[in-house]
Design a protein around this motif. Structure first.
Motif, PDB file in Angstrom:
ATOM      1  N   ILE A   1       0.844  -1.205   0.000  1.00 11.11           N
ATOM      2  CA  ILE A   1       0.000   0.000   0.000  1.00 11.11           C
ATOM      3  C   ILE A   1       0.877   1.252   0.000  1.00 11.11           C
ATOM      4  CG2 ILE A   1      -1.828   1.265   1.209  1.00 11.11           C
ATOM      5  CD1 ILE A   1      -2.511  -1.369   2.632  1.00 11.11           C
ATOM      6  N   TRP A   2       0.451   2.259  -0.768  1.00  5.56           N
ATOM      7  CA  TRP A   2       1.088   3.558  -0.818  1.00  5.56           C
ATOM      8  C   TRP A   2       0.051   4.653  -0.597  1.00  5.56           C
ATOM      9  CZ3 TRP A   2       1.775  -0.453  -4.067  1.00  5.56           C
ATOM     10  CH2 TRP A   2       3.060  -0.990  -4.173  1.00  5.56           C
ATOM     11  N   GLN A   3       0.481   5.726   0.017  1.00  6.04           N
ATOM     12  CA  GLN A   3      -0.335   6.927   0.178  1.00  6.04           C
ATOM     13  C   GLN A   3       0.033   7.834  -0.993  1.00  6.04           C
ATOM     14  OE1 GLN A   3      -0.174   8.398   4.178  1.00  6.04           O
ATOM     15  NE2 GLN A   3      -0.338  10.516   3.488  1.00  6.04           N
ATOM     16  N   VAL A   4      -0.960   8.226  -1.773  1.00  5.52           N
ATOM     17  CA  VAL A   4      -0.719   9.029  -2.972  1.00  5.52           C
ATOM     18  C   VAL A   4      -1.275  10.438  -2.744  1.00  5.52           C
ATOM     19  CG1 VAL A   4      -1.152   9.237  -5.448  1.00  5.52           C
ATOM     20  CG2 VAL A   4      -0.938   6.962  -4.407  1.00  5.52           C
ATOM     21  N   HIS A   5      -0.410  11.440  -2.937  1.00  6.14           N
ATOM     22  CA  HIS A   5      -0.820  12.844  -2.785  1.00  6.14           C
ATOM     23  C   HIS A   5      -0.734  13.547  -4.124  1.00  6.14           C
ATOM     24  CE1 HIS A   5      -1.040  13.344   1.608  1.00  6.14           C
ATOM     25  NE2 HIS A   5      -0.192  12.330   1.622  1.00  6.14           N
ATOM     26  N   PHE A   6      -1.689  14.436  -4.348  1.00  6.66           N
ATOM     27  CA  PHE A   6      -1.606  15.317  -5.513  1.00  6.66           C
ATOM     28  C   PHE A   6      -1.949  16.721  -5.069  1.00  6.66           C
ATOM     29  CE2 PHE A   6      -6.032  14.240  -5.358  1.00  6.66           C
ATOM     30  CZ  PHE A   6      -6.706  15.351  -5.837  1.00  6.66           C
ATOM     31  N   SER A   7      -1.639  17.659  -5.905  1.00  7.48           N
ATOM     32  CA  SER A   7      -1.853  19.046  -5.530  1.00  7.48           C
ATOM     33  C   SER A   7      -2.172  19.870  -6.764  1.00  7.48           C
ATOM     34  CB  SER A   7      -0.578  19.581  -4.863  1.00  7.48           C
ATOM     35  OG  SER A   7      -0.675  20.964  -4.653  1.00  7.48           O
ATOM     36  N   ILE A   8      -2.823  20.987  -6.546  1.00 11.98           N
ATOM     37  CA  ILE A   8      -3.042  21.923  -7.649  1.00 11.98           C
ATOM     38  C   ILE A   8      -2.099  23.117  -7.506  1.00 11.98           C
ATOM     39  CG2 ILE A   8      -5.409  21.221  -8.110  1.00 11.98           C
ATOM     40  CD1 ILE A   8      -6.340  23.677  -6.504  1.00 11.98           C
TER      41      ILE A   8
ATOM     42  N   PHE B   1       3.172  19.400  -1.524  1.00 16.82           N
ATOM     43  CA  PHE B   1       3.756  18.081  -1.781  1.00 16.82           C
ATOM     44  C   PHE B   1       2.892  17.280  -2.751  1.00 16.82           C
ATOM     45  CE2 PHE B   1       3.830  13.514  -0.765  1.00 16.82           C
ATOM     46  CZ  PHE B   1       5.148  13.238  -1.086  1.00 16.82           C
ATOM     47  N   GLU B   2       3.563  16.622  -3.664  1.00 17.22           N
ATOM     48  CA  GLU B   2       2.892  15.719  -4.600  1.00 17.22           C
ATOM     49  C   GLU B   2       3.790  14.496  -4.755  1.00 17.22           C
ATOM     50  OE1 GLU B   2       0.217  17.203  -8.029  1.00 17.22           O
ATOM     51  OE2 GLU B   2       2.163  16.778  -8.910  1.00 17.22           O
ATOM     52  N   GLY B   3       3.239  13.290  -4.540  1.00 18.18           N
ATOM     53  CA  GLY B   3       4.034  12.073  -4.656  1.00 18.18           C
ATOM     54  C   GLY B   3       3.422  10.926  -3.883  1.00 18.18           C
ATOM     55  N   THR B   4       4.204   9.861  -3.710  1.00 21.11           N
ATOM     56  CA  THR B   4       3.718   8.680  -3.001  1.00 21.11           C
ATOM     57  C   THR B   4       4.569   8.430  -1.758  1.00 21.11           C
ATOM     58  OG1 THR B   4       5.083   7.199  -4.317  1.00 21.11           O
ATOM     59  CG2 THR B   4       2.843   7.577  -5.092  1.00 21.11           C
ATOM     60  N   LEU B   5       3.917   7.930  -0.728  1.00 19.31           N
ATOM     61  CA  LEU B   5       4.568   7.571   0.523  1.00 19.31           C
ATOM     62  C   LEU B   5       4.200   6.114   0.828  1.00 19.31           C
ATOM     63  CD1 LEU B   5       3.485  10.750   2.535  1.00 19.31           C
ATOM     64  CD2 LEU B   5       5.728  10.339   1.492  1.00 19.31           C
ATOM     65  N   SER B   6       5.178   5.304   1.140  1.00 17.32           N
ATOM     66  CA  SER B   6       4.934   3.890   1.393  1.00 17.32           C
ATOM     67  C   SER B   6       4.314   3.671   2.772  1.00 17.32           C
ATOM     68  CB  SER B   6       6.241   3.110   1.294  1.00 17.32           C
ATOM     69  OG  SER B   6       6.002   1.747   1.570  1.00 17.32           O
TER      70      SER B   6
END
Length: 146
Positions: free
Chosen positions: A73-80, A85-90
């Motif tokens: 599982i990964w935590q996925v962030h996005f931004s406008i 921060f934009e990216g994935t965290l394990s």
């Protein structure tokens, strides 16, 4: 008289051998056809069930990406915004099953009333895990529920 018995005996033996050979060949053909159908069905199943699924959280900018084969599982962030921060965290970087036991769709995530917690279910053996996502590294984890 001996010739007739010999011919009759020879005929019976040849008929039995031919019949046995035909049955064995038919069995081999049947087994091969069944194997082809099973392989085709397995390929179709693999295509119908995705390896990865994305689960929304109550946070507009965060989702959870699940590998349904092995429970990673990964935590996925996005931004406008360019400054966010934009990216994935394990959350879970290791497989919960042996490679030979991986099957598409084996794992699924279920939300709880707490926005940071999900339940991960192994749909084959019934094992359950508490999954907590968070922006802080020390607050992100997965733990087996016994």
């Amino acid at each position: 008289m001996k010739t007739k018995k010999f011919l009759l005996f020879s005929f019976l033996i040849l008929t039995a051998i031919n019949t046995y050979g035909q049955i064995e060949q038919d069995s081999i053909s049947t087994v091969q056809e069944i194997e082809k159908q099973v392989e085709k069905k397995a390929k179709i199943q693999q295509l119908e069930v995705p390896i990865y699924k994305l689960f929304p959280t109550d946070n507009t900018w965060a989702s959870l990406k699940l590998n349904t084969r092995n429970g990673k599982i990964w935590q996925v962030h996005f931004s406008i915004s360019k400054d966010s921060f934009e990216g994935t965290l394990s959350i879970n970087s290791y497989s919960l099953v042996l490679p030979e036991d991986e099957i598409n769709g084996r794992f699924n995530l279920y939300p709880t009333d707490n926005m940071y917690n999900f339940i991960l279910l192994d749909q084959i053996n019934g094992n359950t895990y508490k999954v907590q996502w968070h922006n802080d590294d020390d607050k992100r984890f997965i733990r087996r529920i016994y």
